[in-house]
Enzyme design. Structure first.
Site, PDB file in Angstrom:
ATOM      1  N   SER A   1      -1.132  -5.216   2.468  1.00 13.14           N
ATOM      2  CA  SER A   1      -1.576  -4.173   1.815  1.00 13.14           C
ATOM      3  C   SER A   1      -2.341  -3.100   2.746  1.00 13.14           C
ATOM      4  O   SER A   1      -2.556  -3.519   3.870  1.00 13.14           O
ATOM      5  CB  SER A   1      -2.646  -4.484   0.836  1.00 13.14           C
ATOM      6  OG  SER A   1      -3.499  -3.506   0.183  1.00 13.14           O
TER       7      SER A   1
ATOM      8  N   TYR B   1     -10.449  -9.601  -0.606  1.00  9.39           N
ATOM      9  CA  TYR B   1      -8.710  -9.378  -0.562  1.00  9.39           C
ATOM     10  C   TYR B   1      -8.449  -8.782   0.829  1.00  9.39           C
ATOM     11  O   TYR B   1      -7.170  -9.120   1.328  1.00  9.39           O
ATOM     12  CB  TYR B   1      -8.559  -8.367  -1.640  1.00  9.39           C
ATOM     13  CG  TYR B   1      -7.388  -7.945  -1.871  1.00  9.39           C
ATOM     14  CD1 TYR B   1      -6.240  -8.940  -2.225  1.00  9.39           C
ATOM     15  CD2 TYR B   1      -6.468  -6.420  -1.497  1.00  9.39           C
ATOM     16  CE1 TYR B   1      -4.844  -8.270  -2.529  1.00  9.39           C
ATOM     17  CE2 TYR B   1      -5.182  -6.211  -1.726  1.00  9.39           C
ATOM     18  CZ  TYR B   1      -4.590  -6.949  -2.124  1.00  9.39           C
ATOM     19  OH  TYR B   1      -3.261  -6.737  -2.372  1.00  9.39           O
TER      20      TYR B   1
END
Length: 263
Positions: free
Chosen positions: A132, A145
């Site tokens: 990501s 995350y």
């Protein structure tokens, strides 16, 4: 690497990105092994693509081992499965924290390790890790995350020169905000003006390009988001400060609230 005639294992195939990646690889002529927890979503997708559906929960080390034991001959693995893991750190129970680490980081590392002997024996193979842009531009309310996605980047960067001489490719794909499907799209959060998004199909095209061209890293995001990743490398923390001034942390907090129910 030629995808036509190869066998590709895709984890997290029941998510929006997973389905787009599966369809793109199918169009390239690959045979697919699709894994995920939601069989009601997994099986129709597998039927559509003539693929094998395998129910698996990557938070369970026994399921990871079973995948490797049963599908050790795959040519390519797309490590796509991930949990949202957004929110202030103290909002997570230790059980939720462990599950995020298991699915987002441990499972791809463990599955790679378990599949290596056969790939080394053949002298070919490829691993793609779907990370990501959060790995390059961590923000508030996404520390856990970001840690898992940054961990994938470090793992991939170290593994690529280790396995490259053996004929095994290693790539990482970094999606930014993705519309229409996937974690961000499902929150319904509105981005500030000027912050662009990408489509699931663009992410899937990035995965295909990573495999076929043996690219180490591919960003799939508008130019401004890519630039923030470069800027953060030069001046750590600066893009996050700018974002906080623009929206006061609204995007991060709204995403965290929307994703909390899925933890």
């Amino acid at each position: 690497m030629q995808l036509r005639g190869s066998t590709v294992l895709i984890t997290g195939a029941t998510g929006g990105l997973g389905a787009a990646i599966a369809r793109a690889l199918h169009c390239e002529g690959a045979s697919l092994v699709l894994t995920g927890r939601r069989t009601a979503v997994l099986e129709p997708l597998a039927a559509e693509l003539g693929a094998l559906a395998v129910a698996a929960d990557l938070a369970d080390p026994l399921d990871v081992q079973r995948l490797a034991d049963d599908h050790g001959s795959v040519d390519v693995v797309v490590h796509n499965a991930a949990l949202p893991a957004s929110g202030p750190l103290d909002d997570f129970s230790l059980e939720e924290l462990d599950r995020a680490l298991q699915v987002n980081l441990r499972a791809p590392i463990a599955l790679t390790r378990l599949l290596l002997p056969e790939m080394k024996r053949r002298g070919s193979g490829h691993h793609v890790f779907v990370s990501s842009m959060s790995a390059k531009v961590p923000t508030a309310d996404a520390s856990l995350y970001a840690a898992t996605k940054l961990g994938l980047r470090g793992f991939s960067q170290g593994l690529r020169p280790e396995l490259g001489p053996l004929g095994i490719g290693v790539s990482t794909v970094f999606p930014g905000f993705v519309r229409d499907a996937g974690m961000f799209a499902e929150t319904g959060v509105q981005l500030p003006p000027g912050v662009g998004t990408s489509t699931p199909e663009q992410v899937a095209a990035g995965v295909v390009r990573a495999i076929v061209r043996d690219r180490g890293e591919i960003d799939v995001a508008p130019l401004g988001v890519k630039a923030s990743g470069v800027l953060n490398g030069l001046f750590p923390g600066l893009p996050a400060k700018v974002a906080a001034r623009v929206d006061g942390g609204r995007v991060g907090s709204e995403m965290a609230a929307a994703q909390k129910v899925k933890r």
